[in-house]
Design an enzyme around this catalytic site. Structure first.
Site, mmCIF file in Angstrom:
data_model
loop_
_atom_site.group_PDB
_atom_site.id
_atom_site.type_symbol
_atom_site.label_atom_id
_atom_site.label_comp_id
_atom_site.label_asym_id
_atom_site.label_seq_id
_atom_site.Cartn_x
_atom_site.Cartn_y
_atom_site.Cartn_z
ATOM 1 N N PRO A 123 24.350 72.122 43.589
ATOM 2 C CA PRO A 123 25.682 72.200 44.093
ATOM 3 C C PRO A 123 26.720 73.290 43.533
ATOM 4 O O PRO A 123 26.429 73.540 42.482
ATOM 5 C CB PRO A 123 26.313 70.679 44.108
ATOM 6 C CG PRO A 123 25.447 70.362 42.755
ATOM 7 C CD PRO A 123 23.992 70.870 42.982
ATOM 8 N N LYS A 124 27.494 73.714 44.551
ATOM 9 C CA LYS A 124 28.463 74.610 43.892
ATOM 10 C C LYS A 124 29.736 73.850 43.525
ATOM 11 O O LYS A 124 30.684 73.727 44.328
ATOM 12 C CB LYS A 124 28.801 75.672 44.842
ATOM 13 C CG LYS A 124 29.863 76.857 44.372
ATOM 14 C CD LYS A 124 30.110 77.828 45.425
ATOM 15 C CE LYS A 124 30.743 78.926 44.763
ATOM 16 N NZ LYS A 124 32.172 78.760 44.519
ATOM 17 N N VAL A 125 29.606 73.179 42.439
ATOM 18 C CA VAL A 125 30.654 72.674 41.667
ATOM 19 C C VAL A 125 32.191 73.132 41.945
ATOM 20 O O VAL A 125 32.336 74.142 41.172
ATOM 21 C CB VAL A 125 30.212 71.781 40.294
ATOM 22 C CG1 VAL A 125 31.247 71.108 39.743
ATOM 23 C CG2 VAL A 125 28.823 71.143 40.489
#
Length: 560
Positions: A123-125
């Site tokens: 995930p691209k946090v």
């Protein structure tokens, strides 16, 4: 090499489609507009980096920054450096932060993945990037991303974040990690909740002077271990053992863009412990850390989510008159995509509501989808330097006007045709607003029922009506003659609900004309005010004339 050329062409094609839509401004106007937006973004940057606060949503900031870059390219200005923080008291990163290049779409991602193997998706946090330096098993230094080469010393702050291990062992004892400090969430569903300005909130907590307990609301997601174990599985295992458990939990092996798309969609709808704005696909094989440089990462890319809300430019303000005579205001927009829907218009509401919003052509508004996918305005995020608003039409219309065509009645007349053709009234399938306009423009209707007189030949020779469709349309018009009496009365705009009309048991025009106000008032949901409206409606000269005309056409219930 061929793959990279294909990706480049894909990106350039996409960019050219965006950049080609340049404002029709004079050089002086362009300079003024660019300067104003540049100053505003600089102010937001100063607030963000120096004071840790944000007066603007992250998504709005990103999109207005992109809009500024577009304008600068349109008019030959030098694009600004995006979000470059101040370097006061900066500390060198042991390993540079490379950043991540964004893929335009699934096709571009597929091309990038084609000649690569051992790929993983994370995930691209959405938070702020950090370097964690461990020496002899202890947290030695924490550095903000800064410009990728230097950043602020965040060691004291990070040491107070309970989610960050202060001691580690084994291969991590002397290591450099890169990750994202994020706002911990319980069951955050990105699709429903959006970004909640998470990036700015985290920055604010990290910039505060006091060591508040609120730092414990932060977590860390490690996404890179420069010069770590060669196998991704080994990296994930060691990180999990040390306490960085989220990395192992949210890192998955993928073979192609379809698999990435499935995971991306899953995380978009799932309950997660953090806010995200897309996914990152990375190769397990990385160069030695001494070769890492900002903007030079070839082993990872991002595929961001489409924002829940989009910034759109207002191209024009238009006024529409509904069947009841009410004037509504519509903003015509430069096209934006929301979910899978192309949005080019948004309803503002009444003239008063439009004046409260203070929207003019050239303004930038934030648009999202409400229930049933209907576009709505969330905010006006930027107003142009030169603003000219059109004058709304005079409010001369009401529920008893424009049953007969005239130049001033054009819009309300068309609205009445659209209404009577709808499913809940006469059910004329296959014709909408554009079709009614074409018929009226060609055949110059006298009133709202003039279409009953059209012949198959006339329909076939109507510009804008396909010949293959004209026979079907004529059939629909003929079928309408057999619709129940109550449907025709609804088409005439009687101010009653269908339930009340059905309960009245009125089955003929003559019977309806002789009904009293007391009779209408006793119907379900019909008070004295509505009953008086019905009396006013049936005594209107245009309504009586239409009733006589329908009787001449031998429509059910209107015959003498």
């Amino acid at each position: 090499m061929k793959v990279w050329m294909a990706i480049l062409i894909s990106i350039l094609c996409w960019q050219s489609s965006v950049w080609a839509v340049c404002p029709a401004w004079s050089p002086a106007r362009a300079q003024e507009e660019i300067s104003r937006l540049q100053q505003q973004i600089k102010q937001w940057d100063d607030d963000y980096w120096k004071e840790g606060k944000s007066e603007v949503e992250d998504g709005v900031y990103d999109q207005l920054s992109a809009r500024l870059t577009q304008w600068q390219r349109c008019f030959g200005s030098e694009p600004r450096d995006v979000m470059m923080p101040p370097l006061n008291g900066a500390v060198m990163h042991p390993v540079a932060h490379t950043g991540v290049r964004k893929m335009v779409d699934k096709n571009a991602l597929s091309l990038w993945m084609r000649e690569r193997s051992d790929l993983w998706v994370q995930p691209k946090v959405d938070g702020v990037a950090v370097t964690l330096v461990y020496r002899d098993g202890k947290l030695n230094k924490a550095i903000s991303r800064g410009n990728g080469l230097k950043g602020e010393d965040w060691t004291q702050k990070v040491s107070l974040i309970s989610a960050v291990p202060q001691t580690v062992s084994g291969p991590l004892a002397n290591s450099t990690l890169q990750g994202e400090i994020f706002l911990q969430r319980e069951g955050h569903i990105q699709q429903q909740m959006g970004g909640i300005n998470a990036r700015a909130k985290v920055a604010g907590l990290m910039m505060r002077q006091d060591d508040s307990d609120t730092l414990n609301s932060l977590g860390v997601f490690v996404w890179a271990w420069p010069d770590g174990p060669q196998l991704m599985t080994d990296r994930l295992k060691e990180l999990a053992t040390a306490g960085f458990t989220l990395t192992q939990r949210y890192t998955r092996a993928v073979k192609n863009a379809d698999e990435v798309a499935r995971v991306r969609n899953e995380w978009w709808k799932a309950k997660l412990p953090f806010v995200t704005d897309g996914v990152v696909v990375r190769g397990a094989k990385e160069p030695e850390s001494r070769h890492w440089l900002p903007g030079q990462a070839e082993w990872l890319v991002a595929w961001k989510y489409q924002p829940v809300a989009q910034v759109a430019e207002v191209k024009a303000i238009q006024f529409a008159v509904g069947k009841s005579g009410k004037i509504s205001v519509v903003a015509s927009l430069a096209p934006v995509m929301l979910d899978d829907k192309k949005v080019q218009r948004v309803n503002i509401g009444s003239v008063r509501r439009w004046q409260e919003w203070d929207i003019a052509p050239g303004d930038q508004i934030l648009v999202s989808l409400a229930g049933q996918g209907i576009p709505r305005i969330d905010d006006v995020v930027w107003r142009g330097a030169e603003r000219t608003k059109p004058t709304p039409p005079e409010n001369r219309f009401n529920s008893l006007t424009c049953y007969f065509a005239s130049d001033v009645c054009q819009e309300q007349f068309i609205s009445r045709l659209v209404w009577l053709g709808s499913k809940q009234v006469l059910g004329l399938d296959g014709i909408g607003e554009a079709g009614w306009r074409a018929l009226h423009q060609t055949h110059r209707f006298e009133h709202i029922f003039s279409w009953l007189l059209l012949t198959p030949e006339q329909l076939q020779n109507t510009p804008g009506i396909a010949k293959s469709k004209s026979a079907q349309l004529w059939h629909q018009f003929n079928l309408a003659r057999k619709q129940p009496f109550t449907r025709w009365v609804m088409a005439m705009g009687i101010p009653l609900t269908r339930a009340a009309l059905n309960a009245s048991d009125e089955r003929s025009w003559s019977q309806l004309l002789f009904s009293t106000e007391q009779f209408w008032q006793q119907l379900p949901g019909t008070g004295s005010g509505r009953a008086r409206q019905v009396i006013e409606w049936k005594e209107n000269a245009q309504i009586k004339k239409l009733g006589s005309w329908l009787a001449a056409q031998q429509i059910t219930g209107f015959e003498p």
